[in-house]
Each structure stands twice: as structure tokens, then as C-alpha cells.
Design an enzyme around this catalytic site. Structure first.
Site, short mmCIF file in Angstrom:
data_model
loop_
_atom_site.label_atom_id
_atom_site.label_comp_id
_atom_site.label_asym_id
_atom_site.label_seq_id
_atom_site.Cartn_x
_atom_site.Cartn_y
_atom_site.Cartn_z
N TYR A 176 -1.87 0.26 10.65
CA TYR A 176 -2.02 -0.25 9.28
C TYR A 176 -0.71 -0.03 8.52
O TYR A 176 -0.21 -0.93 7.84
CB TYR A 176 -3.19 0.46 8.59
CG TYR A 176 -3.43 0.01 7.17
CD1 TYR A 176 -4.00 -1.23 6.90
CD2 TYR A 176 -3.09 0.84 6.09
CE1 TYR A 176 -4.22 -1.64 5.57
CE2 TYR A 176 -3.32 0.43 4.78
CZ TYR A 176 -3.88 -0.80 4.52
OH TYR A 176 -4.08 -1.21 3.23
N SER A 225 0.86 -1.18 0.00
CA SER A 225 0.00 0.00 0.00
C SER A 225 0.89 1.23 0.00
O SER A 225 2.05 1.16 0.44
CB SER A 225 -0.85 0.00 1.28
OG SER A 225 -1.47 1.25 1.47
N1 LIG Z 1 -8.78 -0.42 -1.09
C1 LIG Z 1 -7.73 0.34 -0.92
O1 LIG Z 1 -7.80 1.58 -1.06
C2 LIG Z 1 -6.40 -0.27 -0.60
C3 LIG Z 1 -5.27 0.56 -0.62
C4 LIG Z 1 -4.02 0.02 -0.36
C5 LIG Z 1 -3.91 -1.34 -0.11
N2 LIG Z 1 -5.03 -2.13 -0.09
C6 LIG Z 1 -4.84 -3.55 0.21
O2 LIG Z 1 -5.47 -4.33 -0.79
C7 LIG Z 1 -5.90 -5.56 -0.23
C8 LIG Z 1 -7.37 -5.80 -0.57
O3 LIG Z 1 -8.12 -4.72 -0.03
P1 LIG Z 1 -9.63 -4.42 -0.45
O4 LIG Z 1 -9.73 -2.96 -0.57
O5 LIG Z 1 -10.07 -5.29 -1.56
O6 LIG Z 1 -10.36 -4.85 0.93
P2 LIG Z 1 -11.81 -5.46 1.20
O7 LIG Z 1 -12.76 -5.01 0.17
O8 LIG Z 1 -12.10 -5.15 2.63
O9 LIG Z 1 -11.56 -7.04 1.04
C9 LIG Z 1 -10.70 -7.69 1.94
C10 LIG Z 1 -10.56 -9.14 1.54
O10 LIG Z 1 -9.67 -9.77 2.48
C11 LIG Z 1 -10.32 -10.93 3.01
N3 LIG Z 1 -9.92 -11.24 4.38
C12 LIG Z 1 -9.85 -10.39 5.44
N4 LIG Z 1 -9.54 -11.07 6.55
C13 LIG Z 1 -9.40 -12.38 6.19
C14 LIG Z 1 -9.07 -13.56 6.90
N5 LIG Z 1 -8.85 -13.57 8.22
N6 LIG Z 1 -8.98 -14.73 6.19
C15 LIG Z 1 -9.23 -14.74 4.88
N7 LIG Z 1 -9.55 -13.65 4.14
C16 LIG Z 1 -9.64 -12.48 4.81
C17 LIG Z 1 -11.81 -10.57 2.96
O11 LIG Z 1 -12.59 -11.74 3.09
P3 LIG Z 1 -14.08 -11.69 3.76
O12 LIG Z 1 -15.01 -11.26 2.67
O13 LIG Z 1 -14.27 -13.09 4.21
O14 LIG Z 1 -14.02 -10.70 4.88
C18 LIG Z 1 -11.90 -9.89 1.61
O15 LIG Z 1 -11.94 -10.84 0.57
C19 LIG Z 1 -5.61 -5.48 1.27
O16 LIG Z 1 -4.39 -6.12 1.56
C20 LIG Z 1 -5.50 -3.98 1.50
O17 LIG Z 1 -4.72 -3.68 2.64
C21 LIG Z 1 -6.26 -1.63 -0.32
#
Ligand SMILES: NC(=O)c1ccc[n+]([C@@H]2O[C@H](COP(=O)([O-])OP(=O)(O)OC[C@H]3O[C@@H](n4cnc5c(N)ncnc54)[C@H](OP(=O)(O)O)[C@@H]3O)[C@@H](O)[C@H]2O)c1
Length: 264
Positions: free
Chosen positions: A153, A140
């Protein structure tokens, strides 16, 4: 890496960026393992122009070392055949440190950092033996630019940045690569929650965002082009650049929109 015929595993593939990455990979002739916390969270992918050979939802509960070991036992040899591992699943918590819940911090570090390390350690021997593989870690901009409200985070994401860079040097000459996604604001449930949480103390009004499908397209192209790092664009790229300069630069940028007293 040529993705034709590759076996790819994406964690957190049921929603957000992980689902977009799964959909983008499914446009190639790959075998796709869609990692989900529990199988009832998976809904079949419908991808226009799909060329995917097979999509197999697999249970990957990243909540603890024991839970993940249990999933490894269920998957068995399947894990030895992975060519592309995408450590995407993640959690977020934020706000002033003293406002954050310790159980949420612990769960976040477990998923964002420890589970990614454990999964990488499990699939790596197969990749090294075949002399081919890519480990993709979803870091990130927070792994570089350390803004207030994001202390824990940012710590988890700085950890994944360090892990990825060190591993990349360790794997030199093996045919196995790493790709670090320096992910900017991407439209997802997490971004909505982050904006809500951080904006109590931080002005988030100028944040730039990218649709998940667009970021996923760039990420999969970066795998195909054997890139080491996929960086963000726009103001987020400037924040990454500033993070490598004197600390006063980020002090000034962060200080403009931050207040310890709640803004609303
Ligand atoms: N969105 C952003 O702006 C952003 C920016 C920088 C980095 N990121 C990174 O990108 C990645 C994806 O983020 P996102 O925005 O797509 O988040 P999101 O929409 O909240 O989705 C998170 C995903 O992680 C899974 N997850 C969380 N805890 C888990 C666990 N204990 N075991 C298995 N799966 C788990 C969730 O599964 P469930 O559906 O079962 O909860 C979901 O599929 C993350 O690493 C995040 O830190 C995101």
C-alpha cells in the site's frame, strides 16, 4: 481556485472519503460528476445547504486500462470540460508481504496509481488549453512514513506522491495545479479493514482518526486556497516529519509496536 461554475469530477464518490468530498463540493455552485465503479452503486446525495448546479453520476471503472478506456468512450467530450479532478478511489491490502495476495496487490496498484495517472492524462489537455485546473490526488501518510504491514500500500501511495510532485513542476506556468492530500486515518470502510488487517502484526491502538466530513471540508478549502499539499495534524503530522529525518527515527517508532509473530 474559484469553484463557482467549475466542473468537478470525484472518483470513488459513492462511499467513504469520496462521498464526503462530493458532499462538500455540492455546497458550492459547481457541476459535479460523481465517478462510480458502476452506476447502480450510486445513491443521490442529500446535502444540507446544497448550492450544487447539477450532480451527474458517471461510470468510472478503474479496474484496468481497458475498462477505463471504455468509460472514457462513454463520457466523450465531457472529460475535456473538467476543472477539478479528484483522484480519490483506492484500495488497500496489507500484512506481512508473504501473506498478501498477488491479485489484490495488482488490483490495488492499478486503482491507486495507474488509473489515477491514466485519468489525469485524459483530462489534462482540456485544463492546459483553458489555462485553469486542479488535479487532486488522494495520497496518504503511508506515502511518506513506511510502516511494516503496509509495504505494498505504501509503495502505491509513495508512487502517487512522486507522480503529483513531478507533475506539479511540469505544469508550472500553465495555470494548472496539483494538490496532494496527505490523508491521515479517516473514518471509512477502508480504515476499519486496515485496522483489522494491520493489527495482526502492528499495534494500532494509538492511531488517530478524523471524520470523513472534516477531512473533506479541509480538502475542498485547500482547493479553493490553491494549496499544493494538505497535511495531517497531530501524531500523523509528526510521523510525516519523522519520515523526512534519519531512517532510525521511523525504525524506532515502527519497531515499538510491530511483531512478525501474530499479536493475536
Ligand atoms: N480511510 C483512510 O484512513 C485513508 C487514509 C489514507 C488514504 N486514504 C485514501 O483515500 C481514498 C479513499 O479511501 P476511503 O477510506 O474512502 O476508502 P473506501 O471507503 O474503501 O472507498 C473506496 C472507494 O474507491 C472505490 N473503488 C475501489 N476500487 C475501484 C475500482 N476498481 N473502480 C472504481 N472505483 C473503485 C470504491 O468503489 P466501490 O464502492 O465500488 O468499491 C469506493 O468508492 C483511497 O485512495 C485511500 O487509499 C484513506
Amino acid at each position: 481556485m474559484r469553484l463557482d461554475g467549475a466542473t468537478c469530477l470525484v472518483t470513488g464518490a459513492n462511499r467513504g472519503i469520496g462521498r464526503a468530498l462530493a458532499a462538500e463540493l455540492a455546497k458550492r455552485p459547481v457541476r459535479l460528476l460523481a465517478g462510480v465503479r458502476s452506476l447502480d452503486r450510486w445513491e443521490p446525495l442529500e446535502v444540507a445547504g446544497s448550492r450544487v448546479r447539477e450532480v451527474v453520476p458517471v461510470r468510472l471503472d478503474l479496474s484496468s486500462r481497458e475498462a477505463l478506456d471504455g468509460c472514457f468512450a462513454e463520457l466523450g467530450d465531457e472529460l475535456d470540460a473538467i476543472d477539478v479532478l479528484v483522484n480519490n478511489a483506492g484500495q488497500m491490502t496489507g500484512g506481512l508481504l508473504e501473506e498478501q495476495r498477488m491479485d489484490e496487490i495488482e488490483a490495488m496498484v492499478q486503482v491507486n496509481l495507474l488509473a489515477a495517472i491514466q485519468l489525469t492524462q485524459r483530462v489534462l489537455p482540456g485544463m492546459v488549453a483553458r489555462g485553469r485546473g486542479t488535479i487532486v490526488n488522494n495520497a496518504s501518510i503511508s506515502g511518506y512514513a513506511y510502516f511494516p504491514s503496509a509495504s505494498t500500500y505504501a509503495a502505491s501511495k509513495a508512487g502517487i506522491v512522486a507522480f503529483t510532485e513531478s507533475l506539479q513542476r511540469e505544469l508550472r506556468g500553465t495555470g494548472v495545479r496539483t494538490l496532494q492530500l496527505v490523508t491521515p486515518g479517516v473514518e471509512s470502510d477502508m480504515l476499519d479493514a486496515t485496522t483489522e488487517l494491520y493489527s495482526r502484526h502492528l499495534d494500532t491502538s494509538g492511531w488517530e482518526t478524523v471524520p470523513a466530513a472534516e477531512w473533506a471540508r479541509r480538502a475542498v478549502e485547500a482547493i479553493e486556497q490553491d494549496k499544493r499539499v494538505l497535511g495531517p495534524g497531530g501524531k500523523t503530522a509528526l510521523a510525516k516529519l519523522a519520515s523526512r529525518g534519519p531512517a532510525q527515527l521511523l525504525d524506532a517508532i515502527a519497531g515499538r509496536g510491530f511483531s512478525r509473530t501474530p499479536r493475536r
